[in-house]
Design a protein around this motif. Structure first.
Motif, PDB file in Angstrom:
ATOM      1  N   MET A   1       0.812  -1.202   0.000  1.00 41.70           N
ATOM      2  CA  MET A   1       0.000   0.000   0.000  1.00 41.70           C
ATOM      3  C   MET A   1       0.851   1.260   0.000  1.00 41.70           C
ATOM      4  O   MET A   1       0.396   2.317   0.392  1.00 41.70           O
ATOM      5  N   THR A   2       2.114   1.123  -0.443  1.00 43.30           N
ATOM      6  CA  THR A   2       3.075   2.203  -0.217  1.00 43.30           C
ATOM      7  C   THR A   2       4.111   2.224  -1.324  1.00 43.30           C
ATOM      8  O   THR A   2       4.498   1.184  -1.846  1.00 43.30           O
ATOM      9  N   PHE A   3       4.595   3.421  -1.661  1.00 47.00           N
ATOM     10  CA  PHE A   3       5.814   3.544  -2.449  1.00 47.00           C
ATOM     11  C   PHE A   3       6.688   4.625  -1.830  1.00 47.00           C
ATOM     12  O   PHE A   3       6.187   5.613  -1.288  1.00 47.00           O
ATOM     13  N   SER A   4       8.003   4.393  -1.884  1.00 50.60           N
ATOM     14  CA  SER A   4       8.913   5.274  -1.158  1.00 50.60           C
ATOM     15  C   SER A   4      10.286   5.281  -1.808  1.00 50.60           C
ATOM     16  O   SER A   4      10.587   4.460  -2.672  1.00 50.60           O
ATOM     17  N   LEU A   5      11.114   6.215  -1.335  1.00 52.70           N
ATOM     18  CA  LEU A   5      12.529   6.209  -1.659  1.00 52.70           C
ATOM     19  C   LEU A   5      13.311   6.707  -0.459  1.00 52.70           C
ATOM     20  O   LEU A   5      12.819   7.508   0.334  1.00 52.70           O
ATOM     21  N   VAL A   6      14.521   6.191  -0.308  1.00 51.73           N
ATOM     22  CA  VAL A   6      15.488   6.715   0.654  1.00 51.73           C
ATOM     23  C   VAL A   6      16.706   7.137  -0.153  1.00 51.73           C
ATOM     24  O   VAL A   6      17.068   6.489  -1.143  1.00 51.73           O
TER      25      VAL A   6
END
Length: 224
Positions: A1-6
């Protein structure tokens, strides 16, 4: 349920996380940074213990890869988790458990790593990484650009309702921690608007903490 970047800024050493989800208050549960150490996103049926744990391992001298191995070895129900890490050298690592939700994929580049679950398509993380690598300027600007690109590439399979961005620099607290915990509009644009307001004041807020005698005025009525 998520998309991200670091990600890491190679010029300044600043670290950051940007994230969006259909779940409420995603950044409050999933985004972790530590000055001089790295950044972590812990997502997909989130265990908030994993972010600080991975940062502790990196602060103790482990690389991002070694820290993620430690997370795999010691985390509970790790087959359900997605954890992304970047260390002080810009090295990255990802764990995506086989029970991650829906379409889940991951991608890594120079000073950046991205992953997502319940995605609209498998290309979203690679688009996020490319957008970050092609961008320039302040790390906060680059994170917003990359998160917007991920949404434009399809983002999550359903509508997103929360987003956030956390940045750390040379002090032991986040120099920016901006969130939209719930909206029926675009949470990424809400965070982008907050960043436009906060960015010119970021250094002043740090200076007020370190030595208010040298800080600029607040610009409010009655402030000399």
């Amino acid at each position: 349920m998520t998309f991200s970047l670091v990600a890491r800024c190679a010029e300044t050493g600043m670290f950051g996380v940007a994230i969006s989800s259909s779940s409420p208050a995603v950044a409050a549960r999933c985004a972790y940074t530590r000055a001089g150490v790295g950044a972590v996103a812990s997502q997909n049926i989130t265990d908030p213990r994993l972010g600080p744990f991975a940062l502790d391992l990196m602060q103790g001298g482990m690389s991002a890869h070694e820290a993620i191995t430690g997370v795999r070895d010691q985390g509970a129900f790790i087959e359900y988790r997605q954890v992304l890490a970047i260390d002080r050298l810009g090295q990255t690592a990802i764990h995506s458990g086989p029970n991650a939700l829906g379409i889940w994929t991951e991608a890594a580049g120079v000073d950046v790593v991205s992953a997502g679950n319940l995605l609209a398509n498998e290309n979203v993380p690679s688009v996020i990484v490319s957008a970050f690598e092609d961008s320039a300027g302040h790390l906060g600007d680059r994170l917003i650009t990359a998160l917007r690109a991920g949404l434009a590439a399809g983002g999550e399979a359903g509508p997103v309702h929360s987003a956030g961005m956390q940045l750390c620099d040379a002090v032991p607290w986040p120099v920016a921690d901006l969130r939209c915990d719930w909206t029926e509009d675009c949470p990424i644009e809400a965070v982008a608007t907050a960043w436009e307001v906060y960015k010119p004041q970021l250094d002043a807020y740090v200076q007020r903490a370190l030595d208010p005698r040298e800080a600029p005025s607040y610009g409010v009525p009655g402030d000399a």
